[in-house]
Design an enzyme around this catalytic site. Structure first.
Site, PDB file in Angstrom:
ATOM      1  N   TYR A  56       0.823  -1.209   0.000  1.00  0.00           N
ATOM      2  CA  TYR A  56       0.000   0.000   0.000  1.00  0.00           C
ATOM      3  C   TYR A  56       0.860   1.264   0.000  1.00  0.00           C
ATOM      4  O   TYR A  56       0.416   2.336  -0.399  1.00  0.00           O
ATOM      5  CB  TYR A  56      -0.933   0.044   1.224  1.00  0.00           C
ATOM      6  CG  TYR A  56      -2.043  -0.995   1.206  1.00  0.00           C
ATOM      7  CD1 TYR A  56      -2.194  -1.876   0.140  1.00  0.00           C
ATOM      8  CD2 TYR A  56      -2.927  -1.109   2.265  1.00  0.00           C
ATOM      9  CE1 TYR A  56      -3.189  -2.829   0.133  1.00  0.00           C
ATOM     10  CE2 TYR A  56      -3.935  -2.059   2.259  1.00  0.00           C
ATOM     11  CZ  TYR A  56      -4.059  -2.920   1.194  1.00  0.00           C
ATOM     12  OH  TYR A  56      -5.054  -3.866   1.191  1.00  0.00           O
TER      13      TYR A  56
ATOM     14  N   LYS B  42       3.219 -15.284   3.044  1.00  0.00           N
ATOM     15  CA  LYS B  42       3.131 -16.079   1.807  1.00  0.00           C
ATOM     16  C   LYS B  42       4.571 -16.431   1.430  1.00  0.00           C
ATOM     17  O   LYS B  42       5.066 -16.088   0.340  1.00  0.00           O
ATOM     18  CB  LYS B  42       2.420 -15.230   0.726  1.00  0.00           C
ATOM     19  CG  LYS B  42       2.068 -15.980  -0.537  1.00  0.00           C
ATOM     20  CD  LYS B  42       0.931 -16.952  -0.373  1.00  0.00           C
ATOM     21  CE  LYS B  42       0.663 -17.691  -1.677  1.00  0.00           C
ATOM     22  NZ  LYS B  42      -0.190 -18.871  -1.497  1.00  0.00           N
TER      23      LYS B  42
ATOM     24  N   ASP C 246      -3.260 -18.029   2.578  1.00  0.00           N
ATOM     25  CA  ASP C 246      -4.442 -18.696   1.994  1.00  0.00           C
ATOM     26  C   ASP C 246      -5.042 -19.675   2.998  1.00  0.00           C
ATOM     27  O   ASP C 246      -6.255 -19.758   3.185  1.00  0.00           O
ATOM     28  CB  ASP C 246      -4.110 -19.365   0.648  1.00  0.00           C
ATOM     29  CG  ASP C 246      -2.720 -19.971   0.599  1.00  0.00           C
ATOM     30  OD1 ASP C 246      -1.984 -19.871   1.606  1.00  0.00           O
ATOM     31  OD2 ASP C 246      -2.363 -20.566  -0.432  1.00  0.00           O
TER      32      ASP C 246
ATOM     33  N   ASP D 207      -5.312  -6.289   6.178  1.00  0.00           N
ATOM     34  CA  ASP D 207      -6.504  -5.550   5.767  1.00  0.00           C
ATOM     35  C   ASP D 207      -7.633  -6.550   5.494  1.00  0.00           C
ATOM     36  O   ASP D 207      -8.771  -6.410   5.981  1.00  0.00           O
ATOM     37  CB  ASP D 207      -6.154  -4.765   4.489  1.00  0.00           C
ATOM     38  CG  ASP D 207      -7.250  -3.814   4.067  1.00  0.00           C
ATOM     39  OD1 ASP D 207      -8.228  -3.665   4.817  1.00  0.00           O
ATOM     40  OD2 ASP D 207      -7.142  -3.229   2.978  1.00  0.00           O
TER      41      ASP D 207
ATOM     42  N   ASP E 240     -10.907  -7.887   8.287  1.00  0.00           N
ATOM     43  CA  ASP E 240     -12.323  -7.755   7.922  1.00  0.00           C
ATOM     44  C   ASP E 240     -13.029  -9.101   8.010  1.00  0.00           C
ATOM     45  O   ASP E 240     -14.169  -9.190   8.475  1.00  0.00           O
ATOM     46  CB  ASP E 240     -12.471  -7.198   6.500  1.00  0.00           C
ATOM     47  CG  ASP E 240     -12.651  -5.686   6.520  1.00  0.00           C
ATOM     48  OD1 ASP E 240     -12.436  -5.085   7.602  1.00  0.00           O
ATOM     49  OD2 ASP E 240     -13.007  -5.104   5.481  1.00  0.00           O
TER      50      ASP E 240
END
Ligand code: NAD
Length: 356
Positions: A142, A191, A223, A247, A251
């Site tokens: 980001y 990852k 994942d 992020d 959520d």
């Protein structure tokens, strides 16, 4: 103890929910012999209306001069059409950056009394959901370079993801310290089978894990983590991860608890100061009607006591009071269910106060 708290009531339901949290803080101060001094600061839409910008320097100064900041919510349709640099959210970004907050911490806790609100099956929910997602907030993709260019007759877009050791180490420390105040378990999510940033992330986390021998540590690929949060969230205590993974996973984590009005959050940086706020927005659809659920803000105040002021017992008193209110069957509109008793925002504040 004496602490100064900057209070940003903000827009929409912000003033109503913050008011209830301050009443609860006052009751805690009285019961435990502390003094909390509140300094009101304007940020968001109200600051744009009053001062022409979302976070004027003088208001920011009040926050920086305080021991922590309690925020309701900012934004609303009135300011939606404003240009980018005149939008309420700008104030929030500027505040986070000025306070050097690189860690966002969001608990995902399912209150057993609200189990029916979870979209997960009862047999999963029965095992309990009580973990916290520690998300790196100011690095990663980001904040890397973003560019779109023409190449070979078509457009090509690039976003750069990078992390340096110190950025990983400082967020890692927040996770290990947080776990030390909870059930002493850290799951680091990356990852590492694909990304170099993740391989470095894992190396730094392993180094830190050896410094915290009393904390149980494990790695998990992102994942798999997305699946495990839906399949068996009871296995987690503290999850730590980079900005984009955090992020998305934070959520998912709030979703499985089912009640947006109940979830607090903290953002922390180098020192003990933090920014504490509920995860929901300013709910303009119910603003000014005394209908909002103040519990997310009340629990944000509890997090402030625990993580910034080291007042564990005081924070627990608030959590226990919330638990008793839910046991009593009192519910604001957002969490109403058959057989429960409706209460207003201030009514919910009264009920929590009764148990402090
Ligand atoms: P929202 O979270 O404000 O509202 C979504 C829905 O949840 C609405 O129906 C609302 O009534 C309900 N809700 C939210 N909090 C509640 C509470 N405490 N009690 C009862 N019901 C509650 O999200 P939105 O509608 O997408 O955004 C509204 C405004 O808030 C926008 O301007 C947005 O930019 C802003 N926003 C601010 C923050 C923040 O201040 N950190 C975060 C998210 C959104």
């Amino acid at each position: 103890m004496e602490k100064q708290i900057a209070v940003i009531r903000g827009d929409g339901i912000g003033p109503e929910i913050v008011e209830q949290a301050l009443r609860v803080l006052d009751a805690v101060a009285e019961k435990f012999g502390h003094t909390f001094r509140y300094v009101d600061a304007d940020m968001g839409g109200i600051a744009i209306d009053r001062w022409g910008e979302a976070l004027p320097a003088a208001e920011l100064e009040k926050c920086l001069a305080s021991d922590s900041v309690l925020l309701g919510a900012v934004g609303g349709p009135k300011w939606d059409g404003m240009p980018g640099n005149k939008r309420p959210e700008k104030g929030l970004l500027a505040l986070r950056s000025a306070m050097g907050l690189y860690s966002n911490n969001r608990p995902a806790k399912l209150w057993p009394q609200l189990a029916a609100a979870s979209p997960l099956k009862p047999e999963i929910v029965e095992k309990g959901i009580d973990f916290i997602v520690v998300r790196e907030l100011i690095g990663g993709v980001y904040f890397g370079e973003h560019r779109t260019e023409e190449a070979d007759g078509e457009l090509k877009a690039t976003d750069v993801m990078s992390y340096s050791e110190h950025e990983i180490e400082r967020i890692g420390r927040i996770a290990f310290e947080t776990a030390g105040k909870r059930r002493k378990k850290v799951t680091s999510i990356d990852k590492a089978n694909v990304l170099d940033t993740s391989r470095l992330w894992r190396r730094v986390m392993h180094r830190l894990a050896s410094e915290y021998p009393d904390i149980e540590y494990s790695d998990m690929l992102v994942d798999n983590a997305a699946m495990q949060i839906a399949k068996d969230p009871s296995q987690f205590d503290v999850i730590v991860t980079e900005n984009m993974f955090g992020d998305i996973l934070s959520d998912e984590a709030s979703m499985i608890t089912g009640s947006i009005g109940m979830i607090p959050s903290s953002s922390l940086g180098e020192d003990s100061r933090g920014l504490y706020e509920p995860i929901h927005g300013s709910a303009p659809d119910i603003a000014g009607q005394d209908r909002a659920n103040p519990i997310g803000t009340i629990l944000s105040a509890a997090m402030m006591l625990k993580y910034s002021f080291d007042m564990d017992e005081e924070a627990e008193a608030i959590e226990k009071a919330v638990n008793q209110v839910l046991d009593e069957g009192l519910r604001t509109g957002d969490m109403m269910a058959e057989g429960s008793t409706p209460v207003s925002c201030s009514g919910m504040g009264d009920a929590v106060l009764k148990y402090i």
